[in-house]
Scaffold this motif. Sequence first.
Motif, PDB file in Angstrom:
ATOM      1  N   GLN A 129       8.523  60.628  24.274  1.00 18.50           N
ATOM      2  CA  GLN A 129       8.645  61.445  25.281  1.00 18.50           C
ATOM      3  C   GLN A 129       8.386  62.830  24.967  1.00 18.50           C
ATOM      4  OE1 GLN A 129      12.719  60.672  26.789  1.00 18.50           O
ATOM      5  NE2 GLN A 129      12.104  58.936  28.124  1.00 18.50           N
ATOM      6  N   THR A 130       8.942  63.154  23.922  1.00 21.34           N
ATOM      7  CA  THR A 130       8.731  64.695  23.331  1.00 21.34           C
ATOM      8  C   THR A 130       7.451  64.860  22.871  1.00 21.34           C
ATOM      9  OG1 THR A 130      11.085  64.785  22.459  1.00 21.34           O
ATOM     10  CG2 THR A 130       9.460  66.253  21.483  1.00 21.34           C
ATOM     11  N   TRP A 131       6.724  64.188  22.243  1.00 20.68           N
ATOM     12  CA  TRP A 131       5.345  63.898  22.067  1.00 20.68           C
ATOM     13  C   TRP A 131       4.354  64.201  23.236  1.00 20.68           C
ATOM     14  CZ3 TRP A 131       5.277  59.467  18.141  1.00 20.68           C
ATOM     15  CH2 TRP A 131       5.884  59.987  16.998  1.00 20.68           C
ATOM     16  N   ALA A 132       4.916  63.319  24.343  1.00 18.48           N
ATOM     17  CA  ALA A 132       4.086  63.347  25.540  1.00 18.48           C
ATOM     18  C   ALA A 132       4.327  64.823  26.161  1.00 18.48           C
ATOM     19  CB  ALA A 132       4.473  62.351  26.551  1.00 18.48           C
ATOM     20  N   MET A 133       5.631  65.252  26.294  1.00 19.00           N
ATOM     21  CA  MET A 133       5.642  66.624  27.108  1.00 19.00           C
ATOM     22  C   MET A 133       5.058  67.608  26.154  1.00 19.00           C
ATOM     23  SD  MET A 133       8.188  66.503  29.326  1.00 19.00           S
ATOM     24  CE  MET A 133       9.341  65.204  29.972  1.00 19.00           C
ATOM     25  N   THR A 134       5.127  67.546  24.886  1.00 14.69           N
ATOM     26  CA  THR A 134       4.124  68.515  24.184  1.00 14.69           C
ATOM     27  C   THR A 134       2.491  68.343  24.322  1.00 14.69           C
ATOM     28  OG1 THR A 134       5.783  68.582  22.529  1.00 14.69           O
ATOM     29  CG2 THR A 134       3.778  69.455  21.759  1.00 14.69           C
ATOM     30  N   GLN A 135       2.006  67.256  24.435  1.00 15.94           N
ATOM     31  CA  GLN A 135       0.682  67.088  24.642  1.00 15.94           C
ATOM     32  C   GLN A 135       0.418  67.475  26.264  1.00 15.94           C
ATOM     33  OE1 GLN A 135      -0.868  63.299  24.184  1.00 15.94           O
ATOM     34  NE2 GLN A 135      -2.680  63.499  25.289  1.00 15.94           N
ATOM     35  N   GLY A 136       1.473  67.143  27.007  1.00 21.64           N
ATOM     36  CA  GLY A 136       1.180  67.796  28.497  1.00 21.64           C
ATOM     37  C   GLY A 136       1.014  69.260  28.673  1.00 21.64           C
ATOM     38  N   ILE A 137       1.817  69.920  27.770  1.00 24.61           N
ATOM     39  CA  ILE A 137       1.564  71.411  27.580  1.00 24.61           C
ATOM     40  C   ILE A 137       0.280  71.848  27.182  1.00 24.61           C
ATOM     41  CG2 ILE A 137       2.573  73.511  26.495  1.00 24.61           C
ATOM     42  CD1 ILE A 137       5.343  72.397  26.946  1.00 24.61           C
ATOM     43  N   LEU A 138      -0.145  71.182  26.271  1.00 22.48           N
ATOM     44  CA  LEU A 138      -1.510  71.297  25.358  1.00 22.48           C
ATOM     45  C   LEU A 138      -2.590  71.253  26.449  1.00 22.48           C
ATOM     46  CD1 LEU A 138      -0.715  69.789  21.767  1.00 22.48           C
ATOM     47  CD2 LEU A 138      -1.101  72.290  22.351  1.00 22.48           C
ATOM     48  N   ASP A 139      -2.373  69.986  27.125  1.00 19.74           N
ATOM     49  CA  ASP A 139      -3.132  69.630  28.045  1.00 19.74           C
ATOM     50  C   ASP A 139      -3.388  70.807  29.166  1.00 19.74           C
ATOM     51  OD1 ASP A 139      -4.149  67.389  26.753  1.00 19.74           O
ATOM     52  OD2 ASP A 139      -3.017  66.063  27.872  1.00 19.74           O
ATOM     53  N   GLN A 140      -2.287  71.107  29.798  1.00 21.01           N
ATOM     54  CA  GLN A 140      -2.064  72.351  30.584  1.00 21.01           C
ATOM     55  C   GLN A 140      -2.806  73.812  30.164  1.00 21.01           C
ATOM     56  OE1 GLN A 140       1.510  72.712  32.399  1.00 21.01           O
ATOM     57  NE2 GLN A 140       0.993  74.266  33.480  1.00 21.01           N
ATOM     58  N   LEU A 141      -2.469  73.926  29.018  1.00 18.98           N
ATOM     59  CA  LEU A 141      -3.392  75.100  28.301  1.00 18.98           C
ATOM     60  C   LEU A 141      -4.811  75.167  28.398  1.00 18.98           C
ATOM     61  CD1 LEU A 141      -2.910  77.625  26.956  1.00 18.98           C
ATOM     62  CD2 LEU A 141      -2.628  76.645  24.990  1.00 18.98           C
ATOM     63  N   SER A 142      -5.300  73.791  27.871  1.00 16.67           N
ATOM     64  CA  SER A 142      -6.563  73.430  27.900  1.00 16.67           C
ATOM     65  C   SER A 142      -7.233  73.565  29.164  1.00 16.67           C
ATOM     66  CB  SER A 142      -6.887  72.029  27.248  1.00 16.67           C
ATOM     67  OG  SER A 142      -8.262  71.637  27.104  1.00 16.67           O
ATOM     68  N   GLU A 143      -6.613  73.096  30.248  1.00 13.85           N
ATOM     69  CA  GLU A 143      -7.138  73.147  31.739  1.00 13.85           C
ATOM     70  C   GLU A 143      -7.306  74.522  32.140  1.00 13.85           C
ATOM     71  OE1 GLU A 143      -6.256  71.293  35.935  1.00 13.85           O
ATOM     72  OE2 GLU A 143      -5.217  70.488  34.111  1.00 13.85           O
ATOM     73  N   ILE A 144      -6.120  75.426  31.952  1.00 11.53           N
ATOM     74  CA  ILE A 144      -6.154  76.862  32.358  1.00 11.53           C
ATOM     75  C   ILE A 144      -7.205  77.641  31.717  1.00 11.53           C
ATOM     76  CG2 ILE A 144      -4.643  78.869  32.118  1.00 11.53           C
ATOM     77  CD1 ILE A 144      -2.345  76.998  32.591  1.00 11.53           C
ATOM     78  N   ALA A 145      -7.317  77.235  30.315  1.00 14.70           N
ATOM     79  CA  ALA A 145      -8.157  78.270  29.687  1.00 14.70           C
ATOM     80  C   ALA A 145      -9.556  77.680  29.596  1.00 14.70           C
ATOM     81  CB  ALA A 145      -7.744  78.317  28.273  1.00 14.70           C
TER      82      ALA A 145
END
Length: 211
Positions: A129-145
């Motif tokens: 779950q922790t890895w998935a949460m971290t990936q979700g944040i990285l993916d969100q940053l990727s999408e925003i930028a």
Amino acid sequence: MSRMSIEERRAQIVDAAMSIAIREGVEAVTVRGVAAEAGISLGTVHYCFEDKDAMLRAMGHSVALVASDPVRMALDPTQDLYTIAHAAADGLWQGLTPRRHMRLLTFEFATAGSRNGALRPVARAHLEQTWAMTQGILDQLSEIAGITYSMDTPFLARIVAGYIDGIEIAWLVQQDDEATIRSFHALADYVLSLVVHPDGAADAAGPAEAS
């Protein structure tokens, strides 16, 4: 008094389990103890959760969600990539001090799972779950930028989550605020160093000084 929905009752049970875990450790959490802590019957706990492991999984998920909240709030799509990354570093710091006991619980799950075979699947689920949460944040940053990373994102998430854990364990032991803030910003710079823009160019942003 209005009757609680099952979602509200589950939240009440998880809160009670958290209180026990904070006082006595994850391995001290029992269905009977949680029922007493919450002031409800054993039958109510079993109605909301199939067994103790299901309750522990819910606890782990709750801990992971709370830990990621300040970082998610820092992902402002109106800002540039460099600013967002370092705002996320500030979010990690801002979320650490008031959630000290919650972070201790995170590490409790890991150590309890390594010692106790019955808890190992729960600890593994929490880690994933922790890895998935971290990936979700990285993916969100990727999408925003509008960027990608030069490293496979699921693997990068594992590395970033591991760095965060190490920084936070050091703070819990040393209570060195300045070193912790600098470490979070160094982690932001590390992630930025792996950024690839649509034209294929790597990110050239330099390191920022922690405020």
